[in-house]
Design an enzyme around this catalytic site. Structure first.
Site, PDB file in Angstrom:
ATOM      1  CG  ASP A  51     -28.408  29.517 131.943  1.00 49.51           C
ATOM      2  OD1 ASP A  51     -28.522  29.687 132.645  1.00 49.51           O
ATOM      3  OD2 ASP A  51     -28.171  30.898 131.962  1.00 49.51           O
ATOM      4  CD  GLU A  73     -24.604  33.775 133.951  1.00 45.00           C
ATOM      5  OE1 GLU A  73     -23.867  33.656 132.745  1.00 45.00           O
ATOM      6  OE2 GLU A  73     -25.661  34.175 134.526  1.00 45.00           O
TER       7      GLU A  73
END
Length: 406
Positions: free
Chosen positions: A9, A104
């Site tokens: 992330d 992500e």
């Protein structure tokens, strides 16, 4: 074979991109999102989070909580560029990659321990992303997607964490139940009303009790709280739709202004299609009234990326959709049913010069910004905040193109 799932992330992605462009923003409270009182926070730096600011919060509230924060409107084109760069880095180095959002990712490293050592490999991969993109990124490594995602959030900012096989329940137990994916604000309030705040309590509950309260989602939450998740990695594939929305600073009933906004959106999205070598076959228009009632209408059309086909379709859908004559808060346009291809001349409708015109317009936009050359119908007050308003001509306004096909 034991699964090994990596979750990555990009930390405060929009803020990090802005800091790459302007180092003066480093270590300062930065908020990216709508700059007006009716805007929404898209991303908030860690410096602002100490004041309670978070993404999805109304900009007005964020300004009250952190009045000294620097507000930036942001640029979707910039974020897309950096997201694509990181995606290409990861795709070149991992066997199977899933892109869960613009910032992500999940990667399946199962079986690589025998040859590389998954944690070492993930560490080197993270360092490569930081080195080549300049963006901070965190990762979590475990045997499934849920635990890896939670581990990433615990590792932030700009760090990494591995959860050994067999220790998943132990790792999750002391955490707030809100940290389990699928537990949003409404579900969290329901847990609080039951006196449940930690994952450990859910781990001790019978699964039947969870399903009686939350239905089928209760079983999934119970499983994830116990570190059980067999969800597979869905290999990355290209997006099937692109969209744009605008929330007006003040609700409006000015149809001319609204149609200008829609035309600017359609023109900008059509340019994105052509730039990516794509064609769309479904057009959707959405409106939200001042009472928050939201309506949409869509139509299937022949594959195209041409402004003079897409803009009239958008305007036609709006005319059919807008029937309440109530103040409008938000409008949006979406092109979907996307496939690879380039615009072809329609022997009955178009001329060769039409395609040549698009080619010339797009070259200018690629060099100077997507709003450097626009149609007259897409210029005006309603077109503010649509697309990329980079000012390429040393303070001069954008070129206005009034184009009419035969």
């Amino acid at each position: 074979m034991k699964r090994t799932i990596l979750h990555l992330d990009l930390d405060t992605f929009f803020v990090s991109c802005e800091r790459l462009l302007d180092s003066k923003l480093n270590n300062k409270p930065v908020i990216v999102g709508g700059t007006g009182d009716r805007g929404v926070v898209s991303a908030a730096s860690y410096e602002t989070r100490a004041y309670g600011v978070h993404s999805g919060m109304p900009a007005k509230m964020a300004r009250q909580l952190c009045p000294h924060a620097i507000f930036i409107k942001g640029n979707a084109g910039t974020y897309t560029k950096y997201s694509k760069l990181v995606t290409e880095i990861l795709q070149s180095d991992v066997p199977v990659l899933e892109k869960a959002s613009v910032d992500e990712f999940y990667a399946d490293l199962s079986g690589m321990d025998k040859f590389f050592g998954c944690y070492k490999y993930a560490t080197e991969l993270r360092q490569r992303v930081i080195r080549e993109s300049g963006l901070p990124i965190s990762f979590g490594l475990s045997e499934n997607k849920t635990v890896s995602k939670v581990a990433t959030n615990e590792a932030k900012p700009n760090n990494q964490l591995k959860i050994e096989t067999g220790t998943e329940k132990q790792f999750l137990a002391p955490l707030s139940i809100k940290k389990i994916p699928m537990v949003g604000e409404k579900t969290f309030r329901a847990f609080c009303n039951m006196g449940i705040k930690t994952v450990h309590t859910v781990q001790q509950m019978p699964v039947e009790m969870m399903t009686s309260v939350f239905g089928k989602n209760g079983r999934v939450i119970w499983q994830r709280s116990n570190g059980i998740d067999n969800t597979p990695i869905v290999e990355y594939h290209e997006r099937k739709s692109i969209s744009s929305e605008r929330t007006y600073g003040r609700d409006t009933i000015d149809v001319t202004k609204i149609k200008t906004t829609l035309a600017a959106m359609a023109e900008d999205l059509a340019f994105q299609l052509r730039r990516g070598g794509k064609l769309a076959s479904v057009v959707t228009v959405k409106i939200r009234y001042s009472d928050f009632q939201t309506y949409s209408k869509q139509i299937k059309i022949p594959y195209t990326s041409a402004d003079h086909h897409l803009i009239p379709t958008v305007q036609e859908l709006f005319n059919k959709l807008y029937d309440r004559r109530v103040l409008i808060r938000l409008v949006g346009v979406r092109f979907s049913g996307i496939t690879s291809g380039t615009y072809q001349i329609n022997l009955f409708d178009d001329e060769k010069r039409t395609v040549s015109l698009y080619s010339a317009m797009d070259k200018i936009r690629l060099r100077y910004g997507s709003r450097s050359v626009v149609r007259a119908s897409a210029l005006g007050e309603g077109a503010r905040s649509v697309g990329n308003f980079t000012n390429p001509f040393n303070g001069e306004p954008p070129i206005v193109l009034a184009h009419r096909t035969q």
